[in-house]
Write a protein that holds these residues in place. Structure first.
Motif, PDB file in Angstrom:
ATOM      1  N   PHE A 136     -32.677  34.144 -12.985  1.00  0.00           N
ATOM      2  CA  PHE A 136     -33.523  33.120 -13.598  1.00  0.00           C
ATOM      3  C   PHE A 136     -33.368  33.116 -15.117  1.00  0.00           C
ATOM      4  O   PHE A 136     -33.522  34.141 -15.777  1.00  0.00           O
ATOM      5  N   ARG A 137     -33.074  31.958 -15.650  1.00  0.00           N
ATOM      6  CA  ARG A 137     -32.923  31.813 -17.098  1.00  0.00           C
ATOM      7  C   ARG A 137     -34.271  31.719 -17.802  1.00  0.00           C
ATOM      8  O   ARG A 137     -34.385  32.066 -18.971  1.00  0.00           O
ATOM      9  N   SER A 138     -35.288  31.245 -17.083  1.00  0.00           N
ATOM     10  CA  SER A 138     -36.609  31.050 -17.681  1.00  0.00           C
ATOM     11  C   SER A 138     -37.577  30.648 -16.578  1.00  0.00           C
ATOM     12  O   SER A 138     -37.167  30.364 -15.438  1.00  0.00           O
ATOM     13  N   LEU A 139     -38.856  30.579 -16.929  1.00  0.00           N
ATOM     14  CA  LEU A 139     -39.852  30.075 -15.993  1.00  0.00           C
ATOM     15  C   LEU A 139     -39.578  28.616 -15.662  1.00  0.00           C
ATOM     16  O   LEU A 139     -39.757  28.179 -14.514  1.00  0.00           O
ATOM     17  N   ARG A 140     -39.123  27.868 -16.646  1.00  0.00           N
ATOM     18  CA  ARG A 140     -38.787  26.462 -16.385  1.00  0.00           C
ATOM     19  C   ARG A 140     -37.662  26.366 -15.358  1.00  0.00           C
ATOM     20  O   ARG A 140     -37.690  25.497 -14.472  1.00  0.00           O
ATOM     21  N   HIS A 141     -36.669  27.251 -15.458  1.00  0.00           N
ATOM     22  CA  HIS A 141     -35.573  27.272 -14.487  1.00  0.00           C
ATOM     23  C   HIS A 141     -36.112  27.586 -13.089  1.00  0.00           C
ATOM     24  O   HIS A 141     -35.745  26.925 -12.102  1.00  0.00           O
ATOM     25  N   TYR A 142     -36.995  28.588 -12.998  1.00  0.00           N
ATOM     26  CA  TYR A 142     -37.609  28.947 -11.717  1.00  0.00           C
ATOM     27  C   TYR A 142     -38.307  27.731 -11.114  1.00  0.00           C
ATOM     28  O   TYR A 142     -38.087  27.379  -9.935  1.00  0.00           O
ATOM     29  N   GLU A 143     -39.139  27.066 -11.918  1.00  0.00           N
ATOM     30  CA  GLU A 143     -39.907  25.938 -11.403  1.00  0.00           C
ATOM     31  C   GLU A 143     -38.999  24.765 -11.033  1.00  0.00           C
ATOM     32  O   GLU A 143     -39.272  24.040 -10.073  1.00  0.00           O
ATOM     33  N   SER A 144     -37.905  24.590 -11.759  1.00  0.00           N
ATOM     34  CA  SER A 144     -36.991  23.492 -11.422  1.00  0.00           C
ATOM     35  C   SER A 144     -36.322  23.738 -10.071  1.00  0.00           C
ATOM     36  O   SER A 144     -36.099  22.797  -9.295  1.00  0.00           O
ATOM     37  N   LEU A 145     -36.006  25.005  -9.776  1.00  0.00           N
ATOM     38  CA  LEU A 145     -35.411  25.328  -8.477  1.00  0.00           C
ATOM     39  C   LEU A 145     -36.423  25.121  -7.350  1.00  0.00           C
ATOM     40  O   LEU A 145     -36.080  24.589  -6.284  1.00  0.00           O
ATOM     41  N   VAL A 146     -37.661  25.529  -7.578  1.00  0.00           N
ATOM     42  CA  VAL A 146     -38.707  25.318  -6.577  1.00  0.00           C
ATOM     43  C   VAL A 146     -38.910  23.821  -6.347  1.00  0.00           C
ATOM     44  O   VAL A 146     -38.993  23.358  -5.195  1.00  0.00           O
ATOM     45  N   ASP A 147     -38.969  23.043  -7.426  1.00  0.00           N
ATOM     46  CA  ASP A 147     -39.138  21.589  -7.285  1.00  0.00           C
ATOM     47  C   ASP A 147     -37.987  20.983  -6.503  1.00  0.00           C
ATOM     48  O   ASP A 147     -38.181  20.071  -5.678  1.00  0.00           O
ATOM     49  N   GLY A 148     -36.769  21.474  -6.742  1.00  0.00           N
ATOM     50  CA  GLY A 148     -35.615  20.951  -6.021  1.00  0.00           C
ATOM     51  C   GLY A 148     -35.664  21.267  -4.540  1.00  0.00           C
ATOM     52  O   GLY A 148     -35.322  20.431  -3.695  1.00  0.00           O
ATOM     53  N   MET A 149     -36.095  22.487  -4.194  1.00  0.00           N
ATOM     54  CA  MET A 149     -36.222  22.849  -2.777  1.00  0.00           C
ATOM     55  C   MET A 149     -37.298  22.009  -2.097  1.00  0.00           C
ATOM     56  O   MET A 149     -37.129  21.575  -0.953  1.00  0.00           O
ATOM     57  N   LEU A 150     -38.397  21.767  -2.810  1.00  0.00           N
ATOM     58  CA  LEU A 150     -39.449  20.904  -2.253  1.00  0.00           C
ATOM     59  C   LEU A 150     -38.943  19.488  -2.061  1.00  0.00           C
ATOM     60  O   LEU A 150     -39.188  18.856  -1.019  1.00  0.00           O
ATOM     61  N   ALA A 151     -38.225  18.979  -3.041  1.00  0.00           N
ATOM     62  CA  ALA A 151     -37.708  17.611  -2.948  1.00  0.00           C
ATOM     63  C   ALA A 151     -36.706  17.473  -1.807  1.00  0.00           C
ATOM     64  O   ALA A 151     -36.675  16.448  -1.105  1.00  0.00           O
ATOM     65  N   GLY A 152     -35.893  18.501  -1.601  1.00  0.00           N
ATOM     66  CA  GLY A 152     -34.892  18.456  -0.541  1.00  0.00           C
ATOM     67  C   GLY A 152     -35.438  18.786   0.829  1.00  0.00           C
ATOM     68  O   GLY A 152     -34.747  18.588   1.838  1.00  0.00           O
ATOM     69  N   GLY A 153     -36.659  19.329   0.885  1.00  0.00           N
ATOM     70  CA  GLY A 153     -37.259  19.647   2.175  1.00  0.00           C
ATOM     71  C   GLY A 153     -36.842  20.980   2.750  1.00  0.00           C
ATOM     72  O   GLY A 153     -37.181  21.287   3.901  1.00  0.00           O
ATOM     73  N   SER A 154     -36.132  21.817   1.978  1.00  0.00           N
ATOM     74  CA  SER A 154     -35.772  23.133   2.515  1.00  0.00           C
ATOM     75  C   SER A 154     -36.969  24.074   2.532  1.00  0.00           C
ATOM     76  O   SER A 154     -36.939  25.103   3.211  1.00  0.00           O
ATOM     77  N   ILE A 155     -38.017  23.732   1.771  1.00  0.00           N
ATOM     78  CA  ILE A 155     -39.319  24.379   1.910  1.00  0.00           C
ATOM     79  C   ILE A 155     -40.367  23.279   1.984  1.00  0.00           C
ATOM     80  O   ILE A 155     -40.218  22.219   1.365  1.00  0.00           O
ATOM     81  N   MET A 156     -41.414  23.529   2.746  1.00  0.00           N
ATOM     82  CA  MET A 156     -42.492  22.542   2.887  1.00  0.00           C
ATOM     83  C   MET A 156     -43.540  22.688   1.792  1.00  0.00           C
ATOM     84  O   MET A 156     -44.216  21.722   1.443  1.00  0.00           O
ATOM     85  N   ASP A 157     -43.706  23.915   1.299  1.00  0.00           N
ATOM     86  CA  ASP A 157     -44.711  24.199   0.289  1.00  0.00           C
ATOM     87  C   ASP A 157     -44.305  25.480  -0.420  1.00  0.00           C
ATOM     88  O   ASP A 157     -43.307  26.122  -0.066  1.00  0.00           O
ATOM     89  N   ARG A 158     -45.068  25.857  -1.441  1.00  0.00           N
ATOM     90  CA  ARG A 158     -44.692  27.023  -2.235  1.00  0.00           C
ATOM     91  C   ARG A 158     -44.827  28.331  -1.452  1.00  0.00           C
ATOM     92  O   ARG A 158     -44.214  29.336  -1.801  1.00  0.00           O
TER      93      ARG A 158
END
Length: 393
Positions: A214-236
């Motif tokens: 992880f490069r930063s907290l922003r990087h972490y959150e961007s990856l989580v947002d991408g997984m949510l958008a793609g549907g590979s996770i339903m929630d956090r």
């Protein structure tokens, strides 16, 4: 049925001085542990969907911190927050004994085992939670054979940016953590050839993998947002990275381990993980960069740890060579030794590790029990005995 509270021969208490030492720590980071367990028929080892009954039966200290898990044949325990390993051990043992006693009262057994021993090929009976039903609808056959049990270790780090930098330092040590905790060699009535079949089963979920760098907290959150958008996770809650930020408590959660056979082994693992986290936190604050291990090699090393446990070989990511797995554990110990000695954790943790070297890993003990007569009942009895036994230095 064996007495679920009797001592296991390989893991007895060795005297009050070491217990007292384990109970006084100068560690800067707090600890909490979640453990997942199976409910089984003690005669066959087959899982029984009785979580609601067992939770209602459970009484005494720790019973109020037993909660439902994904399936109706699992229970989870949630420890309090602890500063000392001795306090954590007492807490885990109370919850294990409350659940094991309730299971025994219903003619069942509580097992600290990473996978069901005898058959769980279909979609398991899910706990009556709308979220779990939605997961089944969304992920389909990934749910088949699920109901595996892990040990999740929470280390208290309130600053999320700092916690992610600690995560980067911990990544190369994840295979050693998995190897030490491997406790699921048997599934569907046979030896899988893996020390941790749970790791392979969990790996079917899209996000259940070693974490990125992880490069930063922003990087972490961007990856989580991408997984949510793609549907590979339903929630956090479906961020199944082997290290993740907790969204409900101020901790870094390490999720690389099978549920440990004994409470003592769970405390040993938690103590080593805290030692790794404290060492990493010092490096972070001193400006020491984390090793940027390639994702492909980290995946390879984690697979090797799941296959061999500590009884075979490991990929040493920092040296780039295959070594006996215990040599990697020894490197981990030397890496965290200064912190463990300062905290007063070195002696009890190394005593527990020496005991593990002598008695064999959780996976090795299961295999030895099964090899005697090829009967799952003997494995079940071993796991019953271990699960609620007193077993700390």
């Amino acid at each position: 049925m064996p007495d679920v509270t009797r001592e296991v021969q390989f893991d007895t208490v060795h005297g009050p001085s070491l217990v007292a030492q384990a109970s006084v720590s100068s560690a800067t980071l707090t600890l909490g542990v979640e453990e997942e367990f199976l409910l089984v028929d003690p005669r066959t080892g087959r899982v029984v969907p009785a979580a609601r009954e067992i939770r209602e039966r459970a009484a005494g200290a720790g019973a109020d911190r037993l909660v439902f898990e994904l399936t109706q044949f699992q229970l989870e325990s949630n420890s309090a927050v602890h500063a000392t390993l001795g306090g954590l051990h007492g807490d885990l043992l109370e919850m294990r004994r409350a659940a094991a006693g309730a299971a025994a009262g219903a003619g069942l057994a509580l097992l600290a085992c990473g996978t069901p021993l005898d058959g769980n090929a279909g979609v398991p009976p899910l706990s009556p939670c709308p979220r779990y039903q939605a997961m089944h609808r969304e992920f389909g056959a990934v749910m088949r054979g699920q109901g595996v049990c892990g040990c999740h270790i929470h280390v208290g780090i309130a600053d999320r940016e700092e916690a992610l930098r600690v995560s980067n330092h911990l990544r190369p040590w994840l295979p050693a953590v998995q190897a030490l905790a491997a406790n699921s060699p048997i599934a569907d009535g046979r030896d899988t050839g893996y020390a941790s079949w749970r790791a392979l089963m969990m790996g079917r979920w899209p996000s259940a993998q070693p974490p990125p760098f992880f490069r930063s907290l922003r990087h972490y959150e961007s990856l989580v947002d991408g997984m949510l958008a793609g549907g590979s996770i339903m929630d956090r809650g479906m961020i199944y990275w082997l290290i993740r930020l907790s969204d409900h408590v101020p901790t870094l959660e390490i999720r690389a381990a099978d549920v440990c056979p004994t409470a003592g082994e769970a405390v040993m693992l938690a103590g080593l993980v805290r030692g790794l986290a404290e060492t990493a936190l010092r490096d972070v604050r001193a400006g020491v960069p984390a090793p940027d291990v390639e994702d492909t090699l980290l995946h390879a090393a984690y697979w090797r740890a799941a296959r061999d446990g500590v009884d075979g070989h490991a990929l040493d990511l920092l040296a780039g060579v295959r070594v006996p797995a215990w040599r990697l554990v020894d490197r981990l110990l030397e890496h965290v030794r200064p912190v463990l000695e300062e905290n007063g954790d070195w002696t009890p943790l190394t005593l527990q590790l020496d005991r593990l070297r002598h008695s064999g890993s959780g996976a090795a003990r299961q295999r030895a029990a099964y090899a005697r007569h090829g009967r799952l009942r003997e494995v079940t009895e071993l796991l019953m005995t271990q699960t609620a036994a007193s077993c700390w230095a």
